[in-house]
Design an enzyme around this catalytic site. Structure first.
Site, PDB file in Angstrom:
ATOM      1  N   THR A 104     127.630   0.032  18.111  1.00 33.46           N
ATOM      2  CA  THR A 104     128.113  -1.016  18.629  1.00 33.46           C
ATOM      3  C   THR A 104     128.338  -0.658  20.444  1.00 33.46           C
ATOM      4  O   THR A 104     128.508   0.457  20.816  1.00 33.46           O
ATOM      5  CB  THR A 104     129.583  -1.204  18.496  1.00 33.46           C
ATOM      6  OG1 THR A 104     129.652  -1.793  17.140  1.00 33.46           O
ATOM      7  CG2 THR A 104     130.252  -2.265  19.360  1.00 33.46           C
TER       8      THR A 104
ATOM      9  N   ASP B 296     134.126  -6.831  12.985  1.00 32.82           N
ATOM     10  CA  ASP B 296     134.980  -7.068  14.056  1.00 32.82           C
ATOM     11  C   ASP B 296     134.533  -7.571  15.159  1.00 32.82           C
ATOM     12  O   ASP B 296     134.930  -8.208  15.754  1.00 32.82           O
ATOM     13  CB  ASP B 296     135.912  -5.920  14.332  1.00 32.82           C
ATOM     14  CG  ASP B 296     135.209  -4.669  14.981  1.00 32.82           C
ATOM     15  OD1 ASP B 296     134.037  -4.371  14.464  1.00 32.82           O
ATOM     16  OD2 ASP B 296     135.547  -4.328  16.179  1.00 32.82           O
TER      17      ASP B 296
HETATM   18  N1  ASP Z   1     132.533  -2.178  14.861  1.00 30.68           N
HETATM   19  C1  ASP Z   1     131.317  -2.206  14.197  1.00 30.68           C
HETATM   20  C2  ASP Z   1     131.438  -2.936  13.159  1.00 30.68           C
HETATM   21  O1  ASP Z   1     132.296  -2.602  12.162  1.00 30.68           O
HETATM   22  C3  ASP Z   1     130.433  -1.138  14.130  1.00 30.68           C
HETATM   23  C4  ASP Z   1     130.415   0.012  15.142  1.00 30.68           C
HETATM   24  O2  ASP Z   1     131.425  -0.210  16.208  1.00 30.68           O
HETATM   25  O3  ASP Z   1     129.984   0.927  15.231  1.00 30.68           O
HETATM   26  O4  ASP Z   1     130.525  -3.872  12.810  1.00 30.68           O
END
Ligand code: ASP
Length: 342
Positions: A201, A232
């Protein structure tokens, strides 16, 4: 004895004093600083993303344009971690999630989107050209194509392909915990688990020279997730929230646990109550730790926030999270504090 007129004058004065002290203490709904643009974003991919955002902010451009341009840079890098070349779901498809929010509570989001290079720009079109906030799956793709976004062939980056093959070999049909690694940067650094990348992300929040805030978040989600899983990152209030009177926040890590506490919105509400960005992020991390109990040891979550004074801060569950900063005077990575210093 104090007469009525005197009493009214005195209380008017003390009300003014309280109002002034609120300004001085940096409480939520005070005037934003102007003329000091700043951008912060998650992880070290943020350095390049901030540069792209600065092309807009440095020329007096809008925070909204900056946060779109900024994370488009990461989506274009075709790394293993964000965008089309990123880790696929367990069936081998890359599905993308993104959202964007401006200084007037306008927001747009896409989730479970396939074969589109810049989900963040589709999210912006949802915000600007539809009466809706969120489009998902084939509907989001159909909208993107109607808006002129080309339908790309899915092509995993070399790393993502290798990691997927490794993962298939074990045929463990469960996604690895996000951002969890035992390695030189600490047990929860964004790196590889047994050769599999598990950080996916970029979240970015920025303030422009008019003192306006905006934010963006884009991801391929958890690597090797169940088909259809949405985390999220595209959810306004969870992966991202902006309230121009107060501040903005974005999240990274185990999305399910960010959603549970409406993470980014909760951080902004705590800043409204007068907490600094770091203290607000810490309180929500503590809340997640309490909810998860012993399981908090197995996941990573981090929040990154800015208030309307341009003050910024972060807090993570575990050591290893860092964020990139760029302003007119400063450009660097900053290590976040964490609840567990494993
Ligand atoms: N927050 C992201 C998700 O749960 C993943 C990440 O932050 O790497 O899809």
């Amino acid at each position: 004895m104090i007469n009525r007129r005197k009493f009214i004058e005195t209380s008017a004065l003390s009300t003014a004093a309280i109002a002034l002290s609120k300004v001085a203490s940096g409480n939520g709904s005070t005037m934003a600083v102007k003329g000091k643009p700043i951008v912060i974003s998650t992880w070290n991919v943020g350095l390049n993303a901030n540069k792209a955002a600065w092309d807009v902010l440095g020329k007096g451009g809008k925070a909204l344009d900056a946060v779109e341009k900024g994370v488009m840079q990461t989506e274009s890098e075709q790394s293993c971690c964000v965008g089309l070349g990123a880790s696929p779901d367990r069936d081998g498809y890359v599905t993308l999630d993104a959202c964007i929010m401006d200084e007037n509570f306008n927001c747009g989001s896409v989730a479970f989107l396939e074969r589109i290079k810049h989900p963040i720009s589709v999210a912006r079109r949802v915000m600007e050209k539809t009466p809706h906030v969120m489009l998902v799956g084939s509907g989001a793709q159909q909208f993107a194509v109607s808006e002129g976004f080309p339908l790309e062939e899915q092509k995993l980056s070399t790393d993502a392909q290798k990691n997927y093959e490794n993962w298939l070999r074990k045929s463990e049909y469960k996604p690895p915990a996000i951002n969890v690694e035992k390695g030189e940067h600490g047990p929860f650094a964004p790196s590889k688990v047994n050769g599999e990348w598990n950080h996916d992300t970029i979240g970015m929040v920025a303030m422009d020279s008019n003192g306006n805030l905006s934010g963006s978040c884009t991801t391929s989600g958890a690597g090797f997730k169940m088909r259809g899983r949405v985390g999220d990152s595209p959810i306004i209030g969870a992966g991202l929230f902006v309230d121009n009177e107060v501040g903005a926040c974005t999240a990274t890590g185990q999305g399910e646990d960010v959603i549970r506490v409406a993470g980014s919105h909760s951080v902004v509400e705590l800043m409204r109550q007068g907490l600094s960005p770091e203290a607000a992020c810490k309180k929500i991390i503590q809340r997640i730790a309490k909810i998860k109990g012993a399981k908090a040891k197995e996941i990573q979550v981090a929040f990154l926030a800015i208030n309307n004074k341009g003050q910024h801060g972060a807090f993570a569950l575990h050591r290893g999270f860092e964020y990139a900063l760029k302003s007119g005077t400063d450009e660097r990575m900053i290590k976040s504090k964490s609840l567990f210093n494993d």
